[in-house]
Write a protein that holds these residues in place. Structure first.
Motif, PDB file in Angstrom:
ATOM      1  N   THR A 164      -6.004 -11.190 -25.620  1.00  0.00           N
ATOM      2  CA  THR A 164      -7.152 -10.619 -25.260  1.00  0.00           C
ATOM      3  C   THR A 164      -8.077  -9.822 -26.446  1.00  0.00           C
ATOM      4  O   THR A 164      -7.417  -9.011 -26.816  1.00  0.00           O
ATOM      5  N   PRO A 165      -9.212 -10.086 -26.609  1.00  0.00           N
ATOM      6  CA  PRO A 165      -9.866  -9.533 -27.802  1.00  0.00           C
ATOM      7  C   PRO A 165      -9.997  -7.869 -27.223  1.00  0.00           C
ATOM      8  O   PRO A 165     -10.391  -7.667 -25.892  1.00  0.00           O
ATOM      9  N   PRO A 166     -10.069  -6.883 -28.321  1.00  0.00           N
ATOM     10  CA  PRO A 166     -10.370  -5.404 -27.802  1.00  0.00           C
ATOM     11  C   PRO A 166     -12.022  -5.406 -27.458  1.00  0.00           C
ATOM     12  O   PRO A 166     -12.691  -6.088 -27.649  1.00  0.00           O
ATOM     13  N   PHE A 167     -12.238  -4.481 -26.832  1.00  0.00           N
ATOM     14  CA  PHE A 167     -13.567  -4.153 -26.145  1.00  0.00           C
ATOM     15  C   PHE A 167     -13.786  -2.707 -26.357  1.00  0.00           C
ATOM     16  O   PHE A 167     -12.736  -1.856 -26.067  1.00  0.00           O
ATOM     17  N   GLU A 168     -14.919  -2.394 -26.025  1.00  0.00           N
ATOM     18  CA  GLU A 168     -15.625  -0.710 -25.765  1.00  0.00           C
ATOM     19  C   GLU A 168     -16.451  -0.848 -24.664  1.00  0.00           C
ATOM     20  O   GLU A 168     -17.268  -1.601 -24.326  1.00  0.00           O
ATOM     21  N   TYR A 169     -16.466   0.312 -23.684  1.00  0.00           N
ATOM     22  CA  TYR A 169     -17.317   0.741 -22.825  1.00  0.00           C
ATOM     23  C   TYR A 169     -18.584   1.006 -23.348  1.00  0.00           C
ATOM     24  O   TYR A 169     -19.147   1.761 -23.584  1.00  0.00           O
ATOM     25  N   GLN A 170     -19.739  -0.137 -23.475  1.00  0.00           N
ATOM     26  CA  GLN A 170     -21.050   0.252 -23.703  1.00  0.00           C
ATOM     27  C   GLN A 170     -22.124   0.705 -22.690  1.00  0.00           C
ATOM     28  O   GLN A 170     -22.962   1.039 -23.243  1.00  0.00           O
ATOM     29  N   VAL A 171     -21.639   0.461 -21.549  1.00  0.00           N
ATOM     30  CA  VAL A 171     -22.608   0.700 -20.567  1.00  0.00           C
ATOM     31  C   VAL A 171     -21.939   1.434 -19.519  1.00  0.00           C
ATOM     32  O   VAL A 171     -20.811   1.272 -18.865  1.00  0.00           O
ATOM     33  N   LYS A 172     -22.657   2.609 -19.063  1.00  0.00           N
ATOM     34  CA  LYS A 172     -22.164   3.429 -17.889  1.00  0.00           C
ATOM     35  C   LYS A 172     -23.296   3.526 -16.795  1.00  0.00           C
ATOM     36  O   LYS A 172     -24.319   4.065 -17.138  1.00  0.00           O
ATOM     37  N   ALA A 173     -23.075   2.793 -15.729  1.00  0.00           N
ATOM     38  CA  ALA A 173     -23.948   2.822 -14.614  1.00  0.00           C
ATOM     39  C   ALA A 173     -24.239   4.057 -14.133  1.00  0.00           C
ATOM     40  O   ALA A 173     -23.375   4.886 -13.779  1.00  0.00           O
ATOM     41  N   GLY A 174     -25.615   4.350 -13.623  1.00  0.00           N
ATOM     42  CA  GLY A 174     -26.021   5.401 -12.871  1.00  0.00           C
ATOM     43  C   GLY A 174     -25.439   5.289 -11.324  1.00  0.00           C
ATOM     44  O   GLY A 174     -24.916   6.436 -11.037  1.00  0.00           O
ATOM     45  N   GLU A 175     -25.456   4.084 -10.918  1.00  0.00           N
ATOM     46  CA  GLU A 175     -24.946   3.705  -9.683  1.00  0.00           C
ATOM     47  C   GLU A 175     -24.379   2.367  -9.690  1.00  0.00           C
ATOM     48  O   GLU A 175     -25.103   1.585 -10.252  1.00  0.00           O
ATOM     49  N   LEU A 176     -23.243   2.071  -9.177  1.00  0.00           N
ATOM     50  CA  LEU A 176     -22.592   0.885  -8.710  1.00  0.00           C
ATOM     51  C   LEU A 176     -22.707   0.243  -7.460  1.00  0.00           C
ATOM     52  O   LEU A 176     -22.203   0.935  -6.713  1.00  0.00           O
ATOM     53  N   LYS A 177     -23.456  -0.804  -7.411  1.00  0.00           N
ATOM     54  CA  LYS A 177     -23.059  -1.574  -6.087  1.00  0.00           C
ATOM     55  C   LYS A 177     -22.174  -2.809  -6.330  1.00  0.00           C
ATOM     56  O   LYS A 177     -22.575  -3.545  -7.108  1.00  0.00           O
ATOM     57  N   THR A 178     -21.432  -2.815  -5.243  1.00  0.00           N
ATOM     58  CA  THR A 178     -20.537  -4.174  -5.599  1.00  0.00           C
ATOM     59  C   THR A 178     -20.622  -4.959  -4.190  1.00  0.00           C
ATOM     60  O   THR A 178     -21.191  -4.604  -3.278  1.00  0.00           O
ATOM     61  N   TYR A 179     -20.399  -6.390  -4.498  1.00  0.00           N
ATOM     62  CA  TYR A 179     -20.726  -7.236  -3.641  1.00  0.00           C
ATOM     63  C   TYR A 179     -19.592  -8.430  -3.249  1.00  0.00           C
ATOM     64  O   TYR A 179     -18.515  -8.403  -4.325  1.00  0.00           O
ATOM     65  N   GLU A 180     -19.740  -9.132  -2.347  1.00  0.00           N
ATOM     66  CA  GLU A 180     -18.417 -10.125  -2.085  1.00  0.00           C
ATOM     67  C   GLU A 180     -18.426 -11.062  -3.158  1.00  0.00           C
ATOM     68  O   GLU A 180     -17.432 -11.505  -3.490  1.00  0.00           O
ATOM     69  N   SER A 181     -19.477 -11.471  -3.767  1.00  0.00           N
ATOM     70  CA  SER A 181     -19.642 -12.471  -4.726  1.00  0.00           C
ATOM     71  C   SER A 181     -20.860 -12.161  -5.580  1.00  0.00           C
ATOM     72  O   SER A 181     -21.617 -11.363  -5.401  1.00  0.00           O
ATOM     73  N   ASP A 182     -20.857 -12.730  -6.728  1.00  0.00           N
ATOM     74  CA  ASP A 182     -21.841 -12.778  -7.733  1.00  0.00           C
ATOM     75  C   ASP A 182     -22.936 -13.192  -7.231  1.00  0.00           C
ATOM     76  O   ASP A 182     -23.995 -12.455  -7.584  1.00  0.00           O
ATOM     77  N   THR A 183     -23.203 -14.084  -6.483  1.00  0.00           N
ATOM     78  CA  THR A 183     -24.273 -14.622  -6.126  1.00  0.00           C
ATOM     79  C   THR A 183     -25.101 -13.749  -5.055  1.00  0.00           C
ATOM     80  O   THR A 183     -26.075 -13.580  -5.223  1.00  0.00           O
ATOM     81  N   ASN A 184     -24.274 -12.867  -4.297  1.00  0.00           N
ATOM     82  CA  ASN A 184     -25.037 -11.948  -3.506  1.00  0.00           C
ATOM     83  C   ASN A 184     -25.696 -10.817  -4.139  1.00  0.00           C
ATOM     84  O   ASN A 184     -26.771 -10.551  -4.014  1.00  0.00           O
ATOM     85  N   ALA A 185     -25.125 -10.632  -5.378  1.00  0.00           N
ATOM     86  CA  ALA A 185     -25.646  -9.416  -6.606  1.00  0.00           C
ATOM     87  C   ALA A 185     -26.989 -10.157  -7.099  1.00  0.00           C
ATOM     88  O   ALA A 185     -28.058  -9.472  -7.153  1.00  0.00           O
ATOM     89  N   PHE A 186     -26.915 -11.491  -7.514  1.00  0.00           N
ATOM     90  CA  PHE A 186     -27.743 -11.973  -8.116  1.00  0.00           C
ATOM     91  C   PHE A 186     -29.270 -12.167  -6.915  1.00  0.00           C
ATOM     92  O   PHE A 186     -30.381 -12.116  -7.269  1.00  0.00           O
ATOM     93  N   ASP A 187     -28.717 -12.442  -5.786  1.00  0.00           N
ATOM     94  CA  ASP A 187     -29.924 -12.488  -4.715  1.00  0.00           C
ATOM     95  C   ASP A 187     -30.744 -11.082  -4.622  1.00  0.00           C
ATOM     96  O   ASP A 187     -31.710 -11.182  -4.294  1.00  0.00           O
ATOM     97  N   ASP A 188     -29.799 -10.087  -4.742  1.00  0.00           N
ATOM     98  CA  ASP A 188     -30.630  -8.543  -4.614  1.00  0.00           C
ATOM     99  C   ASP A 188     -31.566  -8.610  -5.931  1.00  0.00           C
ATOM    100  O   ASP A 188     -32.546  -7.863  -5.791  1.00  0.00           O
ATOM    101  N   LEU A 189     -30.929  -8.911  -7.085  1.00  0.00           N
ATOM    102  CA  LEU A 189     -31.804  -8.821  -8.378  1.00  0.00           C
ATOM    103  C   LEU A 189     -33.018  -9.421  -8.096  1.00  0.00           C
ATOM    104  O   LEU A 189     -34.137  -9.089  -8.838  1.00  0.00           O
ATOM    105  N   ARG A 190     -32.882 -10.867  -7.540  1.00  0.00           N
ATOM    106  CA  ARG A 190     -34.214 -11.565  -7.624  1.00  0.00           C
ATOM    107  C   ARG A 190     -35.171 -11.117  -6.891  1.00  0.00           C
ATOM    108  O   ARG A 190     -36.367 -11.634  -6.715  1.00  0.00           O
TER     109      ARG A 190
END
Length: 273
Positions: A164-190
């Protein structure tokens, strides 16, 4: 890719009876059928096509494994939590579902072979003025719940698979909203920039497929990290694991996985860039 954490995995595993040595491989060869578990709504990895048949990259990989075993292919679509909890009790033989082989999951499942790597990326609405990852700090960001993407945003991501390649935390959300699926998150963004979300965090191929299907999104910045995705099996059959590992190694070597990746994603994701 689809990497939800099984909170009750240990408890479920304790209640389930492990497979006997050789049981899965014996069953597959005697019945002449390999039953693969994957999700029904996760394009382009696995989805129902216009003919109401399972299709996608993961499904194609599963079909090729069955072909090389000399058996028929069948698929089932259990809940993700059931797949990652182990103790399958013979309901399916293998899971080819873009699963990250974490240490916690390895307590209840085996991961005989990594078959590709997927980049995790951020996307915003096409109306957003955001142009760089640092502009996402403090924003409302959506992702699947109990997966590597929300773990990253909580700065609690551990991917301990070899290579697994190493990584860094580049983004810190002000608020994280979680969803049952990725598609549900996309639906809110749209719904519009900042209406419910400022950005989403998901697998780059999944975001690209959504954009292809008309979602008003665009990718921001370079991938935040790459995660290995592995074939998963239930505990207790080293012979079956060895056979799966052998087949995936052959598919890497002869270019089959590369060709399937290029077919479904347009790029070769079978090696880390």
């Amino acid at each position: 890719m689809k990497t939800k954490l099984a909170v009750l995995a240990a408890a479920v595993a304790m209640l389930a009876s492990p497979a006997l040595a050789g049981e899965t491989l014996d069953r597959v060869m005697k019945t002449g059928k390999l039953t693969m578990a994957s999700e029904a709504d996760y394009p382009p990895q696995s989805f129902l096509n216009d003919n109401n048949e399972m299709d996608g990259f993961d499904v194609s990989v599963g079909k090729e494994i069955a072909k090389r075993l000399g058996v028929e292919f069948a698929s089932v679509t259990p809940a993700w939590e059931m797949m990652v909890s182990g103790g399958w009790s013979g309901r399916w033989d293998v899971a080819v579902g873009s699963m990250t082989p974490t240490k916690a999951r390895a307590e209840v499942l085996n991961f005989p072979a990594i078959y590709y790597y997927t980049p995790a990326a951020f996307a915003v609405h096409t109306d957003s003025k955001v142009q760089s990852l640092d502009e996402l700090n403090g924003k409302v960001i959506g992702s699947c719940g109990g997966c590597t993407y929300d773990a990253y945003l909580m700065q609690d991501l551990v991917i301990d698979a070899e290579g697994t390649p190493p990584f860094e935390y580049q983004v810190k959300a002000g608020e994280l909203k979680t969803y049952e699926s990725d598609t549900n998150a996309f639906d809110d963004l749209r719904l519009g920039d900042g209406v419910r979300l400022d950005a989403v965090f998901s697998a780059l191929p999944t975001i690209q497929e959504a954009i292809k299907n008309g979602y008003p999104m665009r990718v921001v910045g370079e991938p935040a990290f790459y995660e290995p995705l592995a074939v998963a099996t239930d505990k207790g059959d080293p012979e079956f694991d060895a056979k799966i590992a052998e087949i995936i190694a052959e598919m890497h070597k002869d270019g089959t996985l590369k060709a399937l990746s290029e077919k479904w994603y347009g790029v070769d994701l079978t090696t880390v860039k």
